[in-house]
Write a protein that holds these residues in place. Structure first.
Motif, PDB file in Angstrom:
ATOM      1  N   SER A 154       0.865  -1.169   0.000  1.00 14.60           N
ATOM      2  CA  SER A 154       0.000   0.000   0.000  1.00 14.60           C
ATOM      3  C   SER A 154       0.900   1.217   0.000  1.00 14.60           C
ATOM      4  O   SER A 154       1.814   1.331   0.822  1.00 14.60           O
ATOM      5  N   VAL A 155       0.677   2.136  -0.936  1.00 14.85           N
ATOM      6  CA  VAL A 155       1.568   3.280  -1.064  1.00 14.85           C
ATOM      7  C   VAL A 155       0.792   4.475  -1.577  1.00 14.85           C
ATOM      8  O   VAL A 155      -0.129   4.349  -2.378  1.00 14.85           O
ATOM      9  N   GLY A 156       1.148   5.644  -1.090  1.00 15.72           N
ATOM     10  CA  GLY A 156       0.588   6.876  -1.609  1.00 15.72           C
ATOM     11  C   GLY A 156       1.600   7.546  -2.514  1.00 15.72           C
ATOM     12  O   GLY A 156       2.742   7.768  -2.124  1.00 15.72           O
ATOM     13  N   ILE A 157       1.212   7.835  -3.745  1.00 11.12           N
ATOM     14  CA  ILE A 157       2.095   8.484  -4.704  1.00 11.12           C
ATOM     15  C   ILE A 157       1.397   9.739  -5.200  1.00 11.12           C
ATOM     16  O   ILE A 157       0.341   9.656  -5.841  1.00 11.12           O
ATOM     17  N   GLY A 158       1.972  10.884  -4.909  1.00 14.64           N
ATOM     18  CA  GLY A 158       1.286  12.126  -5.200  1.00 14.64           C
ATOM     19  C   GLY A 158       0.038  12.167  -4.346  1.00 14.64           C
ATOM     20  O   GLY A 158       0.089  12.027  -3.129  1.00 14.64           O
ATOM     21  N   LYS A 159      -1.098  12.321  -4.965  1.00 17.80           N
ATOM     22  CA  LYS A 159      -2.365  12.299  -4.246  1.00 17.80           C
ATOM     23  C   LYS A 159      -3.093  10.970  -4.395  1.00 17.80           C
ATOM     24  O   LYS A 159      -4.132  10.747  -3.790  1.00 17.80           O
ATOM     25  N   ALA A 160      -2.565  10.091  -5.248  1.00 16.42           N
ATOM     26  CA  ALA A 160      -3.219   8.796  -5.462  1.00 16.42           C
ATOM     27  C   ALA A 160      -2.703   7.771  -4.455  1.00 16.42           C
ATOM     28  O   ALA A 160      -1.587   7.853  -3.968  1.00 16.42           O
ATOM     29  N   LYS A 161      -3.553   6.782  -4.154  1.00 15.51           N
ATOM     30  CA  LYS A 161      -3.171   5.676  -3.278  1.00 15.51           C
ATOM     31  C   LYS A 161      -3.298   4.379  -4.062  1.00 15.51           C
ATOM     32  O   LYS A 161      -4.270   4.171  -4.795  1.00 15.51           O
ATOM     33  N   VAL A 162      -2.312   3.524  -3.907  1.00 18.38           N
ATOM     34  CA  VAL A 162      -2.291   2.260  -4.635  1.00 18.38           C
ATOM     35  C   VAL A 162      -2.224   1.106  -3.645  1.00 18.38           C
ATOM     36  O   VAL A 162      -1.335   1.071  -2.783  1.00 18.38           O
ATOM     37  N   ASP A 163      -3.150   0.163  -3.749  1.00 17.72           N
ATOM     38  CA  ASP A 163      -3.122  -1.062  -2.963  1.00 17.72           C
ATOM     39  C   ASP A 163      -2.955  -2.238  -3.913  1.00 17.72           C
ATOM     40  O   ASP A 163      -3.691  -2.362  -4.896  1.00 17.72           O
ATOM     41  N   THR A 164      -1.983  -3.100  -3.626  1.00 15.27           N
ATOM     42  CA  THR A 164      -1.791  -4.325  -4.394  1.00 15.27           C
ATOM     43  C   THR A 164      -2.225  -5.494  -3.530  1.00 15.27           C
ATOM     44  O   THR A 164      -1.735  -5.657  -2.413  1.00 15.27           O
ATOM     45  N   LEU A 165      -3.142  -6.301  -4.035  1.00 11.31           N
ATOM     46  CA  LEU A 165      -3.699  -7.407  -3.273  1.00 11.31           C
ATOM     47  C   LEU A 165      -3.398  -8.726  -3.963  1.00 11.31           C
ATOM     48  O   LEU A 165      -3.411  -8.819  -5.198  1.00 11.31           O
TER      49      LEU A 165
END
Length: 250
Positions: free
Chosen positions: A8-19
């Motif tokens: 789970s990572v926040g890049i800029g204003k977006a958040k990305v979750d890898t499941l």
């Protein structure tokens, strides 16, 4: 199906979750992941995703007049999924991918015990550059052929002492490894005579069709000796690997 969050990572204003979608992982087999991208409070243009299978591998360095052991992170495999996507504030985008584990990727789970650190690194490629995610370890079981060899060695009077992921490559008469690290299982005898083995180190190199087995035998007064064989991956029991492994232990 319960999905394990890998990163789970926040890049800029977006958040990305890898499941993780696939329940059980084995080297040489495909597995499925789901990536959920959550838009922030500003619009962002996304250019793609990057994935890498990584491992902690033990290596050595010379410091002064002595050798020092330490762990280093190594990339075993990598993929890049390119696309052009404009994600709006508050928008959620879900993408699914199927990745294939290399047959030589080390195992991290043996009979419920963690024996190594391998993880999936996820990054989101945006115009300002690639930021890497947090990492969470993958649970990877040994192949059935590897388990059969480990079981036969145990049945032959040896106890598993430890397992390490070592930086470097393996080469024997019948096979050669391709990844920048390999896994080593260290066994000690349950009882030992004067000239018996003090230690066995077992390494596997799986090419998908057969498994190369390299055994280093450490004997008192006789030093180390290397023995190898290649076993068809159709051999999945201790009894079926006996003709290949028993001569190496004699």
């Amino acid at each position: 199906m319960l999905k394990q969050i890998l990163a789970s990572v926040g890049i800029g204003k977006a958040k990305v979750d890898t499941l993780l979608v696939t329940d059980k992982l084995k080297a040489g087999q495909p597995f499925d992941i789901e990536v959920v991208i959550q838009g922030g409070d500003v619009e962002q243009q996304l250019q793609g995703l990057e994935f890498a299978i990584m491992a902690n591998a033990k290596t050595e360095a010379v410091l002064g007049e002595s050798e020092v052991e330490y762990n280093k992170s190594v990339i075993l495999q990598s993929w890049k999924q390119t696309f052009s996507l404009s994600i709006q504030p508050g928008e959620t985008v879900t993408k699914q991918f199927t990745l294939d584990l290399h047959p030589e990727v080390p195992a991290t789970n043996l009979f419920g015990h963690r024996i190594g650190k391998v993880w999936l690194q996820t990054g989101l490629d945006i115009k300002s550059g690639l930021d890497a995610s947090d990492k969470d370890g993958l649970i990877i079981d040994p192949s059935e052929t590897q388990l059969a060899v480990l079981q036969f060695v145990s049945d032959s009077g040896y106890s598993l002492f430890k397992s390490d992921i070592e930086f470097g490559r393996v080469q024997a008469h019948d096979f050669i490894s391709h990844l920048p690290c390999y896994q080593e299982y260290e066994f000690k005898p349950q009882s030992r005579g004067l000239f018996g083995a003090r230690e066995l180190e077992v390494t596997f190199v799986d090419n998908g069709n057969e498994t190369g087995v390299l055994i280093e035998v450490d004997r008192a007064f006789l030093g180390d000796g290397y023995r190898s064989t290649a076993i068809p991956n159709s051999c999945k029991t201790a009894e079926s690997v006996r003709p290949y492994i028993e001569p190496l232990l004699g």
